[in-house]
Scaffold this active site. Structure first.
Site, PDB file in Angstrom:
ATOM      1  N   GLY A 103      -0.822  -2.425  -6.040  1.00  0.00           N
ATOM      2  CA  GLY A 103      -1.917  -3.385  -5.788  1.00  0.00           C
ATOM      3  C   GLY A 103      -1.576  -4.452  -4.768  1.00  0.00           C
ATOM      4  N   GLY A 105      -1.335  -3.457  -1.266  1.00  0.00           N
ATOM      5  CA  GLY A 105      -1.688  -2.945   0.056  1.00  0.00           C
ATOM      6  C   GLY A 105      -0.623  -2.087   0.700  1.00  0.00           C
ATOM      7  CG  LEU A 106       3.142  -2.792   0.514  1.00  0.00           C
ATOM      8  CD1 LEU A 106       4.534  -3.204   0.037  1.00  0.00           C
ATOM      9  CD2 LEU A 106       3.061  -2.924   2.035  1.00  0.00           C
ATOM     10  N   GLY A 107       0.127   1.007  -0.286  1.00  0.00           N
ATOM     11  CA  GLY A 107      -0.179   2.443  -0.401  1.00  0.00           C
ATOM     12  C   GLY A 107       0.568   3.145  -1.512  1.00  0.00           C
ATOM     13  CG  ASP A 152      -3.628   3.691   2.052  1.00  0.00           C
ATOM     14  OD1 ASP A 152      -3.977   3.087   3.082  1.00  0.00           O
ATOM     15  OD2 ASP A 152      -3.371   3.116   0.975  1.00  0.00           O
TER      16      ASP A 152
HETATM   17  O1  PMV Z   1      -5.071  -0.315  -0.322  1.00  0.00           O
HETATM   18  P1  PMV Z   1      -4.960  -1.391   0.704  1.00  0.00           P
HETATM   19  O2  PMV Z   1      -4.767  -2.746   0.162  1.00  0.00           O
HETATM   20  O3  PMV Z   1      -4.007  -1.044   1.816  1.00  0.00           O
HETATM   21  O4  PMV Z   1      -6.375  -1.508   1.429  1.00  0.00           O
HETATM   22  C1  PMV Z   1      -6.960  -0.412   2.023  1.00  0.00           C
HETATM   23  C2  PMV Z   1      -7.532  -0.760   3.343  1.00  0.00           C
HETATM   24  C3  PMV Z   1      -9.025  -0.875   3.378  1.00  0.00           C
HETATM   25  O5  PMV Z   1      -9.371  -0.732   4.757  1.00  0.00           O
HETATM   26  C4  PMV Z   1      -9.437  -2.254   2.907  1.00  0.00           C
HETATM   27  C5  PMV Z   1      -9.761   0.158   2.562  1.00  0.00           C
HETATM   28  C6  PMV Z   1      -9.634   1.572   3.075  1.00  0.00           C
HETATM   29  O6  PMV Z   1      -9.983   2.484   2.302  1.00  0.00           O
HETATM   30  O7  PMV Z   1      -9.225   1.786   4.227  1.00  0.00           O
END
Ligand code: PMV
Length: 315
Positions: A103, A105-107, A152
């Site tokens: 949670g 943003g590092l996938g 991701d």
């Molecule tokens: O999962 P995160 O925190 O890396 O966020 C994903 C990036 C977004 O562009 C916000 C959503 C997406 O599906 O690309």
């Protein structure tokens, strides 16, 4: 049969998050030092079909047939079995360990999926092409995240900087120079789906204000692509800062993110921005080899709960 293992890296979005959901380009890079590891062992005396999953980081120990079909791990395994037209799995144990914070943003979810897909295919004596791994991981991501853009699973499956436009083939970027990055965690977890929903609501309520912001972010991603190919770190830093300003305009920055960004910039970073969904999570900071130590110290002093390093381009 000896144990075999596969790994998959974390990722960070360099430019274009959120706008990528609306068809704009984005660029993401792998975080090589932060990797999910999946170890496979045969269970010679267990019945065919037995797959014991051990994932201590999420306190999970279960046989795969005890999990719901749409559980991400069960679903990843089922896709590989279907791909190779196998009805039952050879008996095995799958151990999953991940140092990637969840949670932020590092996938982490896509990295777990990719590592599972690779390790399980290897265990079956098979190899899956990267595009198949990416497509399968995307199917798993849909369970976890609803309607993810697909960035991701792409960057993690290819383990290379990717220029990504939803629905198009990914472009792998060859950096013209070495770029060094630090990633600093605010210690505040976010929910990607909530951040994505917030932007969607704002945009629906006021497209005249928000569509141009999303479009400008897309333009920054195109300029960042050129800067990476040319090896122009100064330009890339400026583009990251401009992206941060626009992400702030979407309401995605927080005081904690701003404190880390400011600390990094004051210590000599070339650029800094939130990365991923925002509203918490990590900042991504572009540094030079000479300033890396100072910037890292400044980020920790400013409250970063963890600082990771990654680089793209020539070693
Ligand atoms: O999962 P995160 O925190 O890396 O966020 C994903 C990036 C977004 O562009 C916000 C959503 C997406 O599906 O690309």
């Amino acid at each position: 049969m000896p144990a075999i293992f596969e790994t998959a890296p974390a990722k960070t979005i360099l430019v274009g998050e959120h706008a990528v959901v609306y068809g704009q380009p984005a660029i993401a890079i792998p975080v090589h030092d932060l990797r999910v590891k999946v170890v496979m062992q045969a269970l010679p005396i267990a019945q065919r079909g037995t797959v014991l999953i051990k994932a201590p980081d999420i306190a999970l120990q279960a046989y795969v047939d005890q999990l719901p079909e749409e559980h991400p791990i069960a679903f990843a395994i089922a896709q590989v079995l279907a791909h190779f037209k196998l009805e039952k799995s050879p008996a095995c144990q799958m151990s999953i360990t991940s140092p990637i914070p969840i949670g932020t943003g590092l996938g982490s979810s896509a990295a777990v999926s990719v590592a599972i897909l690779k390790a399980y295919a290897s265990f079956l004596g098979q190899a899956l092409p990267r595009e198949v791994i990416s497509a399968m991981a995307y199917e798993v991501e849909k369970i976890t995240h609803g309607t993810p853009s697909g960035i991701d699973n792409s960057v993690i499956a290819y383990e290379a900087p990717v220029y990504f436009v939803r629905g198009q083939a990914v472009e792998l970027l060859q950096a013209g120079e070495r770029f060094e990055f630090l990633i600093a965690n605010t210690g505040i977890a976010h929910k990607t789906s909530e951040a994505v929903a917030m932007v969607r609501e704002k945009r629906e309520a006021n497209p005249g204000l928000y569509d141009p912001i999303l479009q400008q972010i897309g333009e920054l991603a195109n300029e960042a692509r050129s800067a990476i190919l040319k090896g122009d770190a100064m330009a890339l830093g400026r583009l990251m800062n401009a992206n941060q300003t626009l992400l702030g305009g979407l309401g995605l920055s927080t005081p904690e993110l701003a404190v880390l960004i400011q600390a990094g910039m004051r210590a000599g970073a070339l650029g800094a921005k939130l990365t991923g969904a925002g509203m918490g999570g990590n900042v991504l900071v572009l540094v030079e080899a000479e300033t890396r130590g100072l910037v890292e110290e400044a980020l920790r002093k400013a409250g970063a709960t963890a600082v990771y390093h990654t680089q793209v381009g020539k070693a």
